[in-house]
Design an enzyme around this catalytic site. Structure first.
Site, PDB file in Angstrom:
ATOM      1  N   ASP A 156       7.827   5.550   3.063  1.00  0.00           N
ATOM      2  CA  ASP A 156       7.093   4.998   1.929  1.00  0.00           C
ATOM      3  C   ASP A 156       5.976   4.122   2.482  1.00  0.00           C
ATOM      4  O   ASP A 156       6.217   3.004   2.934  1.00  0.00           O
ATOM      5  CB  ASP A 156       8.058   4.187   1.050  1.00  0.00           C
ATOM      6  CG  ASP A 156       7.373   3.516  -0.133  1.00  0.00           C
ATOM      7  OD1 ASP A 156       6.130   3.397  -0.123  1.00  0.00           O
ATOM      8  OD2 ASP A 156       8.091   3.093  -1.058  1.00  0.00           O
ATOM      9  N   LYS A 189      -1.196   2.090  -3.923  1.00  0.00           N
ATOM     10  CA  LYS A 189      -1.873   0.791  -3.785  1.00  0.00           C
ATOM     11  C   LYS A 189      -3.356   0.873  -3.375  1.00  0.00           C
ATOM     12  O   LYS A 189      -4.212   0.957  -4.232  1.00  0.00           O
ATOM     13  CB  LYS A 189      -1.055  -0.121  -2.878  1.00  0.00           C
ATOM     14  CG  LYS A 189       0.247  -0.557  -3.589  1.00  0.00           C
ATOM     15  CD  LYS A 189       0.877  -1.796  -3.022  1.00  0.00           C
ATOM     16  CE  LYS A 189       1.870  -2.414  -3.987  1.00  0.00           C
ATOM     17  NZ  LYS A 189       3.258  -2.043  -3.782  1.00  0.00           N
ATOM     18  N   PHE A 194      11.992  -1.517  -0.828  1.00  0.00           N
ATOM     19  CA  PHE A 194      11.488  -1.508  -2.201  1.00  0.00           C
ATOM     20  C   PHE A 194      10.681  -0.235  -2.399  1.00  0.00           C
ATOM     21  O   PHE A 194       9.776   0.060  -1.622  1.00  0.00           O
ATOM     22  CB  PHE A 194      10.595  -2.728  -2.476  1.00  0.00           C
ATOM     23  CG  PHE A 194      10.020  -2.710  -3.868  1.00  0.00           C
ATOM     24  CD1 PHE A 194      10.738  -3.218  -4.941  1.00  0.00           C
ATOM     25  CD2 PHE A 194       8.765  -2.154  -4.111  1.00  0.00           C
ATOM     26  CE1 PHE A 194      10.222  -3.171  -6.233  1.00  0.00           C
ATOM     27  CE2 PHE A 194       8.242  -2.105  -5.411  1.00  0.00           C
ATOM     28  CZ  PHE A 194       8.973  -2.624  -6.459  1.00  0.00           C
TER      29      PHE A 194
HETATM   30  C1  LIG Z   1       4.315  -1.476  -4.567  1.00  0.00           C
HETATM   31  C2  LIG Z   1       5.252  -0.558  -3.899  1.00  0.00           C
HETATM   32  C3  LIG Z   1       5.817   0.538  -4.583  1.00  0.00           C
HETATM   33  C4  LIG Z   1       5.620   0.754  -6.056  1.00  0.00           C
HETATM   34  O1  LIG Z   1       4.299   1.063  -6.368  1.00  0.00           O
HETATM   35  P1  LIG Z   1       3.826   0.958  -7.912  1.00  0.00           P
HETATM   36  O2  LIG Z   1       2.413   1.448  -7.858  1.00  0.00           O
HETATM   37  O3  LIG Z   1       3.946  -0.483  -8.288  1.00  0.00           O
HETATM   38  O4  LIG Z   1       4.716   1.831  -8.705  1.00  0.00           O
HETATM   39  C5  LIG Z   1       6.618   1.400  -3.877  1.00  0.00           C
HETATM   40  N1  LIG Z   1       6.852   1.230  -2.560  1.00  0.00           N
HETATM   41  C6  LIG Z   1       6.326   0.203  -1.868  1.00  0.00           C
HETATM   42  C7  LIG Z   1       6.609   0.078  -0.417  1.00  0.00           C
HETATM   43  C8  LIG Z   1       5.526  -0.735  -2.520  1.00  0.00           C
HETATM   44  O5  LIG Z   1       5.031  -1.768  -1.836  1.00  0.00           O
END
Ligand SMILES: *Cc1c(COP(=O)(O)O)cnc(C)c1O
Length: 381
Positions: A212, A241, A128
């Site tokens: 990521d 985050k 994701f």
């Molecule tokens: C939450 C998340 C995102 C997206 O971040 P947003 O601030 O909601 O755009 C991308 N990658 C990972 C692994 C995430 O957990």
């Protein structure tokens, strides 16, 4: 809770619970009827320093009274100090600030494409990376992608195995983009062997390896960055985050090799790295970039997993540090999460029909961890 339930002016993109929160402190939240909750979700790994951490609140107050915004045509001290701190704590290259995780990934995708003058991007099933078009195109989930086709071309999704990733990377590959631990799909750890195979394949073909770390970063797994525990060093990471302690900020951080790819005009955004969010993030670094705290995250994580494994109906427990999930027999996880909130006043989240995810603030105590497990136990027995 009455008002929020009848507010029809929010587009229904979230199945919200009938609770309106008013106040938070540390691991606790209070709703508009005065009920106290134990927060084991942290706004999905955002409030890792706890709610309204005094050092973060003070940094925001102080900076808000001096300068809110000048934009990215100029320097501010919080911005440059934060860029130094991000780079020096990780890959040592350059930083591009964003407002969110998805935008940090957009920046990464543009960077790796420019570095290779095009090329495919290999991503993993179960990954994701966000909801904007590039990030969504990197998120191979039918339900999330299908209604919004056509997507950005050039993404190739494979199973997160060493063979599949190695087989997908070639002369036409710009990058492999992976989460070290897949968070949204239910806390699935990619083995070091898989990450090592991705590293080797990228090296063999001149592609970039991007991790990521939007969810895994800033201490969540017991080291500041999750890649530190894998023996594999990527060419770039993305973070967001927990970075702002509750304020919206993200960043792309590169290693030396990718630090010179972007030139003036290649990418930009009005708000990112503003003085208030950057001051908040510097305060967050002061709290979380602390070996004693990180050691405790690792230790408490082991304790949590051992205790969760003993709960009735729990079939599997997965995780690292304080990023954990457990599976339940049957499809009862969403109902358990709902009852945890409404009956036990424990905030957790179901990532799917069978999986409950726990992401407590990293300042949680052992007693609070035991309390949370006991509240779940009361629901499961
Ligand atoms: C939450 C998340 C995102 C997206 O971040 P947003 O601030 O909601 O755009 C991308 N990658 C990972 C692994 C995430 O957990």
């Amino acid at each position: 809770m009455t008002r929020t339930q009848t507010d029809h002016h929010l587009l229904p993109t979230y199945a919200r619970f009938p609770v309106a929160f008013e106040r938070g402190s540390g691991t606790r939240l209070w709703d508009d009827e005065g009920h106290e909750y134990l927060d084991f979700l942290s706004g999905i790994s955002v409030s890792s320093v706890g709610h309204c951490h005094p050092q973060v609140v003070e940094a925001i107050r102080d900076q808000a009274g001096r300068l809110l915004h000048v934009g990215n045509l100029y320097y501010t001290e919080p911005m440059t100090r934060l860029a130094d701190r991000l780079a020096e704590s990780s890959l040592g290259g350059g930083v591009f600030f964003t407002n969110s995780g998805a935008e940090a990934n957009e920046a990464a995708l543009k960077l790796v494409r420019k570095a290779r003058q095009g090329g495919d991007i290999v991503v993993a099933h179960g990954g994701f990376h966000g909801r904007t078009y590039g990030a969504l195109s990197a998120t191979p989930q039918e339900a999330k992608q299908a209604p919004f086709a056509p997507l950005v071309p050039g993404f190739r999704a494979v199973e997160p195995t060493a063979d599949a990733i190695a087989g997908a990377v070639g002369a036409g590959t710009a990058a492999v983009v992976l989460e070290v631990i897949q968070g949204e799909s239910g806390v699935h750890i990619l083995d070091d062997e898989v990450l090592g195979a991705a590293r080797a394949a990228c090296d063999a073909h001149g592609a970039a390896l991007v991790f990521d770390e939007v969810q895994t970063g800033m201490g969540r797994t017991g080291t500041l960055w999750a890649y530190e525990q894998t023996g594999v060093v990527p060419d770039a990471i993305t973070t967001a985050k927990a970075l702002g302690g509750g304020l919206p900020i993200g960043a792309l951080v590169t290693g030396e090799r990718l630090a010179d790819v972007f030139a003036p005009g290649d990418h930009g955004s009005t708000f990112p790295g503003g003085p208030v969010v950057a001051a908040a993030a510097l305060a967050v670094f002061d709290v979380l970039d602390d070996e004693e705290l990180l050691a405790r995250v690792r230790e408490l994580g082991e304790h949590a997993r051992a205790r969760l494994a003993e709960l009735p109906g729990v079939t599997v427990v997965r995780g690292r540090g304080l990023m954990n999930a457990f599976d339940l027999a049957g499809g009862s996880a969403p109902d358990i999460a709902r009852r945890a909130l409404l009956e036990q006043r424990l905030v957790v989240n179901a990532t799917g029909p069978a999986t409950i995810r726990l992401l407590p603030p990293l300042i949680v105590t052992r007693e609070e961890l035991d309390d949370a497990v006991d509240r779940l136990g009361a629901l499961l027995s």
